[in-house]
Write a protein that holds these residues in place. Structure first.
Motif, PDB file in Angstrom:
ATOM      1  N   UNK A  24       0.833  -1.210   0.000  1.00  0.00           N
ATOM      2  CA  UNK A  24       0.000   0.000   0.000  1.00  0.00           C
ATOM      3  C   UNK A  24       0.865   1.257   0.000  1.00  0.00           C
ATOM      4  N   UNK A  25       1.949   1.237   0.743  1.00  0.00           N
ATOM      5  CA  UNK A  25       2.865   2.389   0.763  1.00  0.00           C
ATOM      6  C   UNK A  25       3.499   2.601  -0.609  1.00  0.00           C
ATOM      7  N   UNK A  26       3.902   1.525  -1.242  1.00  0.00           N
ATOM      8  CA  UNK A  26       4.508   1.621  -2.570  1.00  0.00           C
ATOM      9  C   UNK A  26       3.507   2.220  -3.557  1.00  0.00           C
ATOM     10  N   UNK A  27       2.282   1.747  -3.535  1.00  0.00           N
ATOM     11  CA  UNK A  27       1.235   2.260  -4.424  1.00  0.00           C
ATOM     12  C   UNK A  27       0.914   3.722  -4.129  1.00  0.00           C
ATOM     13  N   UNK A  28       0.926   4.102  -2.850  1.00  0.00           N
ATOM     14  CA  UNK A  28       0.635   5.476  -2.443  1.00  0.00           C
ATOM     15  C   UNK A  28       1.525   6.480  -3.170  1.00  0.00           C
ATOM     16  N   UNK A  29       2.762   6.089  -3.437  1.00  0.00           N
ATOM     17  CA  UNK A  29       3.726   6.981  -4.090  1.00  0.00           C
ATOM     18  C   UNK A  29       3.790   6.779  -5.604  1.00  0.00           C
ATOM     19  N   UNK A  30       2.889   5.959  -6.137  1.00  0.00           N
ATOM     20  CA  UNK A  30       2.835   5.777  -7.582  1.00  0.00           C
ATOM     21  C   UNK A  30       3.868   4.807  -8.134  1.00  0.00           C
ATOM     22  N   UNK A  31       4.379   3.928  -7.292  1.00  0.00           N
ATOM     23  CA  UNK A  31       5.347   2.927  -7.721  1.00  0.00           C
ATOM     24  C   UNK A  31       4.681   1.563  -7.775  1.00  0.00           C
ATOM     25  N   UNK A  32       5.379   0.603  -8.354  1.00  0.00           N
ATOM     26  CA  UNK A  32       4.906  -0.787  -8.416  1.00  0.00           C
ATOM     27  C   UNK A  32       5.852  -1.678  -7.625  1.00  0.00           C
ATOM     28  N   UNK A  33       5.315  -2.747  -7.111  1.00  0.00           N
ATOM     29  CA  UNK A  33       6.084  -3.686  -6.312  1.00  0.00           C
ATOM     30  C   UNK A  33       6.803  -4.689  -7.200  1.00  0.00           C
ATOM     31  N   UNK A  34       8.116  -4.729  -7.031  1.00  0.00           N
ATOM     32  CA  UNK A  34       8.920  -5.735  -7.718  1.00  0.00           C
ATOM     33  C   UNK A  34       9.269  -6.831  -6.728  1.00  0.00           C
ATOM     34  N   UNK A  35      10.548  -7.148  -6.622  1.00  0.00           N
ATOM     35  CA  UNK A  35      11.018  -8.160  -5.679  1.00  0.00           C
ATOM     36  C   UNK A  35      11.687  -7.466  -4.501  1.00  0.00           C
ATOM     37  N   UNK A  36      11.070  -7.553  -3.340  1.00  0.00           N
ATOM     38  CA  UNK A  36      11.634  -7.005  -2.115  1.00  0.00           C
ATOM     39  C   UNK A  36      11.930  -8.151  -1.155  1.00  0.00           C
ATOM     40  N   UNK A  37      13.160  -8.222  -0.713  1.00  0.00           N
ATOM     41  CA  UNK A  37      13.567  -9.241   0.247  1.00  0.00           C
ATOM     42  C   UNK A  37      14.029  -8.557   1.520  1.00  0.00           C
ATOM     43  N   UNK A  38      13.363  -8.886   2.606  1.00  0.00           N
ATOM     44  CA  UNK A  38      13.781  -8.422   3.922  1.00  0.00           C
ATOM     45  C   UNK A  38      14.549  -9.555   4.582  1.00  0.00           C
ATOM     46  N   UNK A  39      15.725  -9.230   5.089  1.00  0.00           N
ATOM     47  CA  UNK A  39      16.543 -10.207   5.779  1.00  0.00           C
ATOM     48  C   UNK A  39      16.771  -9.679   7.191  1.00  0.00           C
TER      49      UNK A  39
END
Length: 137
Positions: A24-39
């Motif tokens: 939702x945060x990514x969309x709020x700024x007009x971006x799209x979700x790719x591959x995010x890895x949290x370690x």
């Protein structure tokens, strides 16, 4: 796709809720979700990365490797759970609030927000708070 990986004795309680929030945060700024890895790791693990890749011999709460292309947000975000706990105490925050702030901080960097100058830090904090409002609503 958002994935969570654990290199220490820690696990997020609500992975699905946090995935939805980050999306939702990514969309709020007009971006799209790719591959995010949290370690999620400990201080020693993150210190080794800090020395090896950034040549900084200091503890930190987050190191992010940005693979964003245009508006497609992608990257690896390493978070020291130990630093998050210490910073939560230091800044009189809940552990969850501090963890969420650090998690979205990395994503905001991928969207072009900086934190080198005092003004940049102020803007980053405003944007972090805007995102935190979404998860705390």
């Amino acid at each position: 796709m958002i994935q969570f990986n654990y290199e220490t004795n820690f696990k997020l309680e609500s992975e699905e809720i946090i995935q939805s929030w980050i999306s939702a945060c990514i969309e709020l700024y007009g971006f799209s979700e790719g591959e995010l890895n949290y370690i999620f790791c400990d201080d020693d693990y993150l210190l080794k990365l800090n020395v090896e890749f950034l040549e900084h011999d200091t503890l930190t709460d987050i190191i992010s490797f940005d693979y964003t292309m245009g508006k497609l947000i992608s990257g690896d975000i390493f978070i020291s759970v130990e630093r998050v706990h210490e910073n939560a105490k230091l800044f009189s925050q809940t552990i969850d609030n501090e963890l969420h702030r650090v998690m979205i901080h990395g994503v905001l960097h991928y969207m072009g927000f900086k934190d080198k100058t005092e003004r940049d830090k102020e803007v980053m904090r405003i944007e972090e708070d805007k995102c935190l409002d979404l998860i705390n609503a």
